[in-house]
Design an enzyme around this catalytic site. Sequence first.
Site, PDB file in Angstrom:
ATOM      1  N   TYR A 197      -2.154  -2.061   6.851  1.00 42.93           N
ATOM      2  CA  TYR A 197      -1.792  -1.858   5.451  1.00 42.93           C
ATOM      3  C   TYR A 197      -0.427  -2.485   5.194  1.00 42.93           C
ATOM      4  CZ  TYR A 197      -5.522   1.701   5.180  1.00 42.93           C
ATOM      5  OH  TYR A 197      -6.723   2.362   5.209  1.00 42.93           O
ATOM      6  N   SER A 198      -0.435  -3.535   4.387  1.00 42.55           N
ATOM      7  CA  SER A 198       0.791  -4.296   4.100  1.00 42.55           C
ATOM      8  C   SER A 198       1.486  -4.720   5.388  1.00 42.55           C
ATOM      9  CB  SER A 198       1.749  -3.489   3.204  1.00 42.55           C
ATOM     10  OG  SER A 198       1.165  -3.251   1.938  1.00 42.55           O
TER      11      SER A 198
END
Length: 344
Positions: free
Chosen positions: A55-56
């Site tokens: 995630y990111s």
Amino acid sequence: MRYRHLGRTGLEVSEYALGTMMFGSAGNPDHEACARILHAALDRGVNLIDTADMYSAGESEEIVGKALKGHRDDVVLATKGHYPLTEGPNRGGNSRRHLTRAVEASLRRLDTDHLDVYQIHRPDWDTDLTETLATLTDLQQAGKIGVFGCSVYPAFELVEAQRVADRHGLRPFRTEQPPYNLLARGIERDVLVVTERQGMGVLTWSPLAWGFLTGRYRRGDATAEPGARARLRPEWFDPADPVTARKLDAVEELIKVAEDCGTSLPALAAAFPLSHRAVSAVLLGPRTEDQLTSILDAPARLDEATLDRIDAIVPPGSNVYEPTAPAPPPWLADPSRRRYVEPQ
């Protein structure tokens, strides 16, 4: 907030959990705003925080680690590994080499010495299940992870993983994290049957179907904005696509159901997965605090009549759209693995 058992792991988790895919550059790059979302969830009784190393590109884990200062012992902290964060061979997958490095990196980013739940983010058809389960068993025995599970595994692979664990004296997957919502009910056919039989906890994601079940994106509304998630999968929001049309048709009918229940479509959608007895918790993935609190402050409990109406719109076990788009498994992508050709 109500709590349920996470399968037979011994853990109790809130019915609504905080998913943090939108924390960081892929959703909300404001770290302080993300921390406020997390604290708002804790204030309302949420005790399961779910993130992932991809995630990111690790930023979500870093945000969660900072925001949990002083609250680490109050939560069940879950993360996932599988995807490569950098280019190059052996940077992803479910091998011992990658998973041991991924766990250590997640521990550093989350600033903790253990993970309560560690999940394999996707199947890896090039790595033997014995290799993966042996690695996770060793990490568990070393105290780095608690229970471990998987995400978006087909039912047959869940059964095979249990067989492999039993045969080799390894710990089995104890949780599964599948997509499940009013428009995507396919896991009712087999996955939820298998998880219930095997005593696995189930953490469902995408309750709002990538924004379609917010009620903001409707047929004939040229001003409708599908939201930030459309940047990740723009093809899912093409109004000319027949699948999108089917989604919008179902949404119109589901809005009527929500109105008759005296609640909002998002609250109805978030409550729906909890109506299945095999589900432990529903992961909410807000980008803003308002998106979170609008659901947590207006919880819905669905009665039999409401569930019957939903069944009439989207039949049990059916999908209006395919909720995941993984790479095809090798037995479909490689013609030589599905064709028998007589020797010349």
